[in-house]
Structure formats: C-alpha cells, structure tokens
Design a protein around this motif. Structure first.
Motif, PDB file in Angstrom:
ATOM      1  N   ALA A  43       0.828  -1.205   0.000  1.00  0.00           N
ATOM      2  CA  ALA A  43       0.000   0.000   0.000  1.00  0.00           C
ATOM      3  C   ALA A  43       0.864   1.256   0.000  1.00  0.00           C
ATOM      4  O   ALA A  43       0.523   2.253  -0.649  1.00  0.00           O
ATOM      5  N   LEU A  44       1.986   1.239   0.710  1.00  0.00           N
ATOM      6  CA  LEU A  44       2.909   2.372   0.687  1.00  0.00           C
ATOM      7  C   LEU A  44       3.519   2.532  -0.702  1.00  0.00           C
ATOM      8  O   LEU A  44       3.764   3.642  -1.164  1.00  0.00           O
ATOM      9  N   ARG A  45       3.756   1.396  -1.356  1.00  0.00           N
ATOM     10  CA  ARG A  45       4.356   1.422  -2.695  1.00  0.00           C
ATOM     11  C   ARG A  45       3.362   1.934  -3.744  1.00  0.00           C
ATOM     12  O   ARG A  45       3.705   2.739  -4.610  1.00  0.00           O
ATOM     13  N   SER A  46       2.123   1.459  -3.663  1.00  0.00           N
ATOM     14  CA  SER A  46       1.106   1.805  -4.664  1.00  0.00           C
ATOM     15  C   SER A  46      -0.198   2.156  -3.954  1.00  0.00           C
ATOM     16  O   SER A  46      -1.126   1.339  -3.915  1.00  0.00           O
ATOM     17  N   PRO A  47      -0.298   3.338  -3.380  1.00  0.00           N
ATOM     18  CA  PRO A  47      -1.450   3.670  -2.537  1.00  0.00           C
ATOM     19  C   PRO A  47      -2.775   3.694  -3.278  1.00  0.00           C
ATOM     20  O   PRO A  47      -3.827   3.568  -2.657  1.00  0.00           O
ATOM     21  N   TYR A 113       9.167   1.484  -4.439  1.00  0.00           N
ATOM     22  CA  TYR A 113       8.737   0.967  -5.739  1.00  0.00           C
ATOM     23  C   TYR A 113       9.340  -0.414  -5.997  1.00  0.00           C
ATOM     24  O   TYR A 113       8.714  -1.269  -6.637  1.00  0.00           O
ATOM     25  N   ARG A 114      10.550  -0.648  -5.461  1.00  0.00           N
ATOM     26  CA  ARG A 114      11.227  -1.929  -5.683  1.00  0.00           C
ATOM     27  C   ARG A 114      10.948  -2.936  -4.558  1.00  0.00           C
ATOM     28  O   ARG A 114      11.556  -3.995  -4.506  1.00  0.00           O
ATOM     29  N   ALA A 115      10.032  -2.618  -3.664  1.00  0.00           N
ATOM     30  CA  ALA A 115       9.666  -3.557  -2.604  1.00  0.00           C
ATOM     31  C   ALA A 115       8.846  -4.707  -3.191  1.00  0.00           C
ATOM     32  O   ALA A 115       8.037  -4.509  -4.098  1.00  0.00           O
ATOM     33  N   ARG A 116       9.040  -5.904  -2.642  1.00  0.00           N
ATOM     34  CA  ARG A 116       8.307  -7.078  -3.109  1.00  0.00           C
ATOM     35  C   ARG A 116       7.836  -7.896  -1.920  1.00  0.00           C
ATOM     36  O   ARG A 116       8.554  -8.029  -0.919  1.00  0.00           O
ATOM     37  N   VAL A 117       6.630  -8.441  -2.031  1.00  0.00           N
ATOM     38  CA  VAL A 117       6.049  -9.291  -1.003  1.00  0.00           C
ATOM     39  C   VAL A 117       5.837 -10.673  -1.598  1.00  0.00           C
ATOM     40  O   VAL A 117       5.192 -10.816  -2.646  1.00  0.00           O
ATOM     41  N   SER A 225      14.682  -3.891  -2.962  1.00  0.00           N
ATOM     42  CA  SER A 225      15.171  -3.083  -1.842  1.00  0.00           C
ATOM     43  C   SER A 225      14.534  -3.511  -0.530  1.00  0.00           C
ATOM     44  O   SER A 225      15.144  -3.396   0.537  1.00  0.00           O
ATOM     45  N   ILE A 226      13.287  -3.984  -0.589  1.00  0.00           N
ATOM     46  CA  ILE A 226      12.568  -4.494   0.576  1.00  0.00           C
ATOM     47  C   ILE A 226      11.975  -5.835   0.192  1.00  0.00           C
ATOM     48  O   ILE A 226      11.271  -5.943  -0.821  1.00  0.00           O
ATOM     49  N   VAL A 227      12.267  -6.872   0.955  1.00  0.00           N
ATOM     50  CA  VAL A 227      11.740  -8.220   0.704  1.00  0.00           C
ATOM     51  C   VAL A 227      10.875  -8.625   1.887  1.00  0.00           C
ATOM     52  O   VAL A 227      11.355  -8.691   3.022  1.00  0.00           O
ATOM     53  N   CYS A 228       9.611  -8.872   1.618  1.00  0.00           N
ATOM     54  CA  CYS A 228       8.682  -9.354   2.640  1.00  0.00           C
ATOM     55  C   CYS A 228       8.317 -10.792   2.315  1.00  0.00           C
ATOM     56  O   CYS A 228       7.957 -11.096   1.172  1.00  0.00           O
TER      57      CYS A 228
END
Length: 332
Positions: A43-47, A113-117, A225-228
């Motif tokens: 949600a922070l990446r694509s509100p 933008y480069r965060a992935r879950v 950059s962020i891996v969930c």
C-alpha cells in the motif's frame, strides 16, 4: 530503511506502530496482523491500488479515514511518508510528500517501488514459464525457471554458488537443470547426486521447491530493496530453518557475505517455534503480533524490561508458546 509504520484504521490494525530493523521477524497467531503488515508495504508502494473498502477496519465507522505513516531513515536523513484513504471509495488515496523535499524524497520512493512481497507457492514455482527478456520472480514464486535461466546466462558465478548451496541444503541433489517442454518455454529440474537422475520440477517436493525459490531470492545480483516473506519456513524440514535464516541474513547483512551492495530490508512472518528459537539472541529483530479484542497490536521483544528474567535459560519458543510474551491464540 523503514524504521516504523504507524497504522490508523488499517484493517485489524486500528491504532498501533510496527517497529522495523534491517531484519524483522513478526511472530503471532493467525489473525494477529502479520499478513496485514506486509500488505501495508504494498500500500505504501502503490497507494491507489487498494480501495478504501479494502483497507478500512471492519470495526471502525464508515466515515473513518485510513492512514499509514512510515518513518524512513536514509544515511543521516529522516523522512515521513504518509499514505491515506479518505472515507469513500469515490475519493482516491493520496501520498503526502514532505514539503520542499521532492528531490531528497526520491530515494525512499524508489526503494518502495522496488519492494516485493512473497507468499511462495510450490505449484506456481514448478510451473513452466514463457521466456521474456527481463523476468522477475512473481509474488507466488512463479517465473522461477525464467529467473534462474537468466541468472545462469548473465551471472554464471552466482548461478554456480546457488548450485553449491542447493546441494548443501538438500544433499540428494547436486545441480539445477532446465528443460524446454515447448518452444520458448522453460521448466526446472534437479539432478540427483547419485545416478545423475533428472527429477522434473512437478515431481519435486513442495519443501524442495520453496527452498530453491528462497535461495534464488538470496542470490539475485540486484535483489528488491525491501523483501517481505510470508512464512518462509512453511513446508520446510526443521533442519533447514537455520539455512533459511542465513539466506535471509545474506540479504539484510550483505557485508557478512562479502557482498558489495546496499542492504535489503527483510520482513518475515512466522508462527513456527523452531524458527523463532534461532533469533533468541536477537530480540531487537523480533516483533510480537497480538490480537486484543478486535484490534491487533505490535511490540518489539527487546523493549520488554522483564525480558531477561522471563527468558532465563529457557528456549524462546517455550516462553512464547506459554503465552507470557503474547502473540498466541486466545484461550491457549
């Protein structure tokens, strides 16, 4: 790096703050907000993707707005990123930039933008993929064959290192192979150490496929950059859990693996006591998620003043399982 996320009326997280480190393990019962916390990263990446009705707390009045506030620290700079949803699906969500800091704000925005879950699914991992010039691992682990095919061609040293690791994690196998089930398609296979038999991805165990996907994420030359990761330990034998931890630490602490790249912020969830035990000496990396009535709350384990006395010489898993730390199903 995100230092914390403040939740206001975001699904079950009506009023709580999630503290974050380079590596964070969120532990708690089902329905305690673990998956919701990962959803917040997207949600922070694509509100503008989730609608108000999808993020609003069920127990909040219809007129209540929803807000996420992320505290971001980059080098010596601090940023506040606010995402909000007005009280109607007709009104778009908004992303509030700090005033007059547009250029300085670029780096955290690009990182988000480069965060992935990821919620890895063995069947998706095993599926053949149609090759594309630039392939990325899907949230389920789909496209793995294409990602590894590209890694073999463009970063052969990393591909060989990954082969060595899969042979150490699962000694039955010694090499990743590829097949072409139809023109333009790729599928995975593993070769057995004894007899050099080729085992197709569809015939591999779910745990083997999950392990291969986790290792691939850890060995990407340019990881997100962020891996969930939602329950990265799911389906794996307890003896592999230390290896999973080390793979995630490789992402978060590249200096420990002699990697010359920026650290990846890793956020993982679990309710596996064996996995939790591996982080006993790092309470600053553990967040307890607990359901209190209709609301979920987060608390960092290291913030407990009585932690040393509670743990004593007991395994962390036993203490957590007893319910003293919270984060277990109600009534147990």
């Amino acid at each position: 790096m995100i230092e914390s996320i403040r939740f206001e009326n975001f699904k079950a997280l009506r009023d709580t703050t999630l503290p974050l480190s380079r590596f964070t393990l969120i532990v708690g019962a089902n329905g305690s907000g673990k998956s919701t916390a990962l959803m917040a990263i997207l949600a922070l990446r694509s509100p503008r993707e989730p609608q108000f009705s999808q993020v609003r707390s069920a127990s909040a009045p219809d007129s209540t707005s929803v807000t996420l506030t992320a505290k971001w620290k980059e080098d010596k700079n601090d940023y506040t990123i606010t995402v909000g949803w007005p009280s109607s699906d007709r009104d778009p969500a908004f992303l509030a930039d700090p005033g007059n800091q547009e250029n300085r704000f670029d780096k955290p925005r690009k990182a988000l933008y480069r965060a992935r879950v990821f919620s890895l699914d063995a069947n998706a991992i095993a599926a053949p993929v149609q090759l594309q010039p630039s392939m990325e691992l899907a949230p389920t682990g789909a496209h793995l064959a294409g990602v590894l095919d590209r890694l073999r061609d463009q970063n052969p040293e990393r591909f060989e290192a990954l082969n060595e690791q899969i042979g150490r994690w699962i000694p039955e196998f010694d090499r990743i192979l590829f097949e072409t089930p139809s023109p333009g398609d790729r599928s995975l296979a593993l070769r057995t150490r004894e007899g050099n038999h080729v085992i197709k991805a569809a015939d591999l165990s779910h745990g083997t496929l999950i392990a291969l996907a986790l290792l691939t994420i850890a060995y990407l030359p340019e990881p997100p950059s962020i891996v969930c990761l939602e329950e990265p330990d799911h389906g794996l034998h307890p003896r592999l859990l230390r290896d999973v931890r080390d793979a995630l630490y490789r992402l978060a602490y590249p200096e420990g693996a002699n990697e010359k790249r920026d650290p990846v912020q890793v956020i993982a969830t679990t309710h596996n006591p064996y996995f939790l035990d591996l982080f006993r000496d790092h309470p600053d990396e553990i967040v307890i998620a607990e359901k209190v009535g209709l609301e979920a709350k987060f608390s960092r384990l290291s913030d407990r003043a009585d932690l040393e006395g509670i743990l004593a010489d007991a395994p962390l898993s036993e203490v957590w399982y007893s319910g003293v730390l919270g984060g277990v199903p109600a009534g147990t």
